[in-house]
Design a protein around this motif. Sequence first.
Motif, PDB file in Angstrom:
ATOM      1  N   ASN A  18      -4.473   2.051 -13.702  1.00 54.44           N
ATOM      2  CA  ASN A  18      -3.482   2.108 -12.384  1.00 54.44           C
ATOM      3  C   ASN A  18      -2.764   2.684 -11.759  1.00 54.44           C
ATOM      4  O   ASN A  18      -2.581   2.507 -10.194  1.00 54.44           O
ATOM      5  CB  ASN A  18      -2.357   1.838 -14.023  1.00 54.44           C
ATOM      6  CG  ASN A  18      -2.146   0.388 -14.111  1.00 54.44           C
ATOM      7  OD1 ASN A  18      -1.627  -0.630 -13.409  1.00 54.44           O
ATOM      8  ND2 ASN A  18      -2.059   0.497 -15.836  1.00 54.44           N
ATOM      9  N   ASN A  61      -5.131   2.480  -8.176  1.00 54.30           N
ATOM     10  CA  ASN A  61      -4.400   0.862  -7.851  1.00 54.30           C
ATOM     11  C   ASN A  61      -3.784   1.367  -6.712  1.00 54.30           C
ATOM     12  O   ASN A  61      -3.099   1.000  -5.493  1.00 54.30           O
ATOM     13  CB  ASN A  61      -3.664  -0.348  -9.347  1.00 54.30           C
ATOM     14  CG  ASN A  61      -5.416  -0.889  -9.934  1.00 54.30           C
ATOM     15  OD1 ASN A  61      -6.464  -1.181  -9.054  1.00 54.30           O
ATOM     16  ND2 ASN A  61      -4.954  -1.368 -10.861  1.00 54.30           N
ATOM     17  N   CYS A  94       1.954  -2.076 -11.074  1.00 56.49           N
ATOM     18  CA  CYS A  94       1.143  -0.339 -11.247  1.00 56.49           C
ATOM     19  C   CYS A  94       1.639   0.590 -11.723  1.00 56.49           C
ATOM     20  O   CYS A  94       1.233   1.271 -12.354  1.00 56.49           O
ATOM     21  CB  CYS A  94      -0.166  -0.326 -10.005  1.00 56.49           C
ATOM     22  SG  CYS A  94      -0.836  -1.717  -9.730  1.00 56.49           S
ATOM     23  N   GLY A 100      -3.076  -3.597 -15.586  1.00 60.53           N
ATOM     24  CA  GLY A 100      -4.029  -2.928 -14.168  1.00 60.53           C
ATOM     25  C   GLY A 100      -5.347  -2.627 -14.243  1.00 60.53           C
ATOM     26  O   GLY A 100      -6.050  -2.969 -12.837  1.00 60.53           O
TER      27      GLY A 100
END
Length: 311
Positions: free
Chosen positions: A18, A21, A43, A263
């Motif tokens: 995450n 991301n 996220c 995620g």
Amino acid sequence: MIRAIIVLLIGFPGLLVNLYNIYLFSTKNTLRTPYGYLTLSRCIANSYVLLTFICYVAPTEIVNHVVGSPSIASLVGNLTGAPCISIIAVQTFLAVHRLLAAFRPIDYQKSFGCTKLTMVQLCFSWIWGAGVVTFWEVAPRQYNCSYEFDVASISWFDNCPPFFLTITITIPVYTSAGLVIVINVLILCKLLAINSRLEFATKTDRIRSERRIKRMVIQGISQDSSFLIETFMLNYAIHLSESKTWMFVCCTIAWEITHAIDGAIIFLFNAELQRCGLGSEYSNDRTVAFESTRRQSTMFTILKNKLVNQH
């Protein structure tokens, strides 16, 4: 100690994915779009939840007592619920964006592809989450119930009337899930219908194109389904046994793994989506994306433009 290890084994990989991301969606100019901002919010919410499990739940298992006072434990649980609830709204907004982009691509770019509208949607999502947290902090006092952290199962639980959970979690999650699934099915039918009318150099190109469309729809449904399963575990499956281990699985593990998987899905599907052009001439074009990573080159407009050019 074993449960703490399980929490950490799920939490750390999920958090890293995450955070990666977040890095991508906050630094890449091509991802600063409605999809990018909504996914970035998602996220951030996932990371917050996973950090709570890593920094609070796991240490509680290790020291075998509540970290801080019971009221602090309750507050931590409520605050962790806010980002979860915001995701419900975010995933609904994402589905609506996709629907409009699929059926009205040009109008969508003009009216709904603007950043300001997306920011309003994000503010609504987080304000709604904060409102539910406030409800869970204030309302229980009127009913002599509480939201507590159980050290034996390292899980949060409530002893409040069932309608508390039904109003704040169950109804929104199931409503959102139903809406998102219906929207994704409509998008699938729409894109496959357009795809069937396009001319491809080879049959392989057509099959590859259909596979990409299906992958995009699978992303939306799979993300929504994970939260649907989490809600089912929390509301229904937990009542199948009074075992502390089962409570740990239904509350802690189901909650944590949902955000780790969310995620991972974003990470696994994003690279594919950014090069999801249709036909051999688009197969290597990373700027063609279902999520409109470049506002003027969505897959939907390319599909329709290509179809028009054939007539």
